[in-house]
Design a protein around this motif. Structure first.
Motif, PDB file in Angstrom:
ATOM      1  N   CYS A 290     -21.598 -60.554 100.952  1.00  0.00           N
ATOM      2  CA  CYS A 290     -23.041 -60.790 101.020  1.00  0.00           C
ATOM      3  C   CYS A 290     -23.771 -59.767 100.156  1.00  0.00           C
ATOM      4  O   CYS A 290     -23.471 -58.572 100.212  1.00  0.00           O
TER       5      CYS A 290
ATOM      6  N   TYR B 283     -27.682 -58.452  99.308  1.00  0.00           N
ATOM      7  CA  TYR B 283     -29.054 -58.567  99.802  1.00  0.00           C
ATOM      8  C   TYR B 283     -29.834 -57.281  99.542  1.00  0.00           C
ATOM      9  O   TYR B 283     -29.279 -56.250  99.170  1.00  0.00           O
TER      10      TYR B 283
ATOM     11  N   THR C   4     -32.131 -62.340  99.740  1.00  0.00           N
ATOM     12  CA  THR C   4     -30.736 -62.575  99.369  1.00  0.00           C
ATOM     13  C   THR C   4     -30.709 -63.461  98.133  1.00  0.00           C
ATOM     14  O   THR C   4     -31.718 -64.042  97.750  1.00  0.00           O
TER      15      THR C   4
ATOM     16  N   TYR D 189     -28.492 -67.854 102.321  1.00  0.00           N
ATOM     17  CA  TYR D 189     -28.187 -66.581 102.967  1.00  0.00           C
ATOM     18  C   TYR D 189     -27.465 -65.599 102.069  1.00  0.00           C
ATOM     19  O   TYR D 189     -27.162 -64.491 102.477  1.00  0.00           O
TER      20      TYR D 189
ATOM     21  N   ILE E 273     -24.420 -65.534 101.113  1.00  0.00           N
ATOM     22  CA  ILE E 273     -23.061 -65.249 101.583  1.00  0.00           C
ATOM     23  C   ILE E 273     -22.079 -66.129 100.814  1.00  0.00           C
ATOM     24  O   ILE E 273     -22.277 -67.332 100.674  1.00  0.00           O
TER      25      ILE E 273
END
Length: 98
Positions: free
Chosen positions: A93, A95, A55, A74, A76
């Motif tokens: 998000c 990734y 990520t 993360y 996010i």
């Protein structure tokens, strides 16, 4: 091995009166859980078919409105902004899975 960050998950939640969720229990149950659950589910499904999850922090855009927060480590991003009479909480998000 190069890893491409090609997965993008986003969810929007409109709230008429976000202030009514001001208690810690209410925020987790009514704001955080419904926004984070679809992202966590999508990532867990994608990771089953790979070995590595990568990520990165999502860059802010010039057109972004309102407050922006990042869940460090993360990938996010959470945005809170007003649209007409609603307050929108947006979860995003970015990734990649290899």
């Amino acid at each position: 091995m190069p890893i491409i960050l090609d997965k993008w998950k986003a969810g929007l939640q409109p709230y008429r009166d976000l202030a009514r969720f001001s208690g810690d229990d209410r925020v987790i149950q009514s704001v955080i859980d419904p926004g984070l659950l679809p992202i966590a589910k999508a990532i867990s499904i994608d990771v089953r078919h790979g070995d590595i999850l990568v990520t990165r922090r999502i860059a802010d855009k010039k057109t972004d409105q309102g407050a922006v927060a990042h869940v460090e480590g993360y990938g996010i991003r959470i945005r809170i902004y007003s649209e007409e009479s609603d307050t929108i909480v947006a979860w995003e998000c970015l990734y990649g899975v290899a």
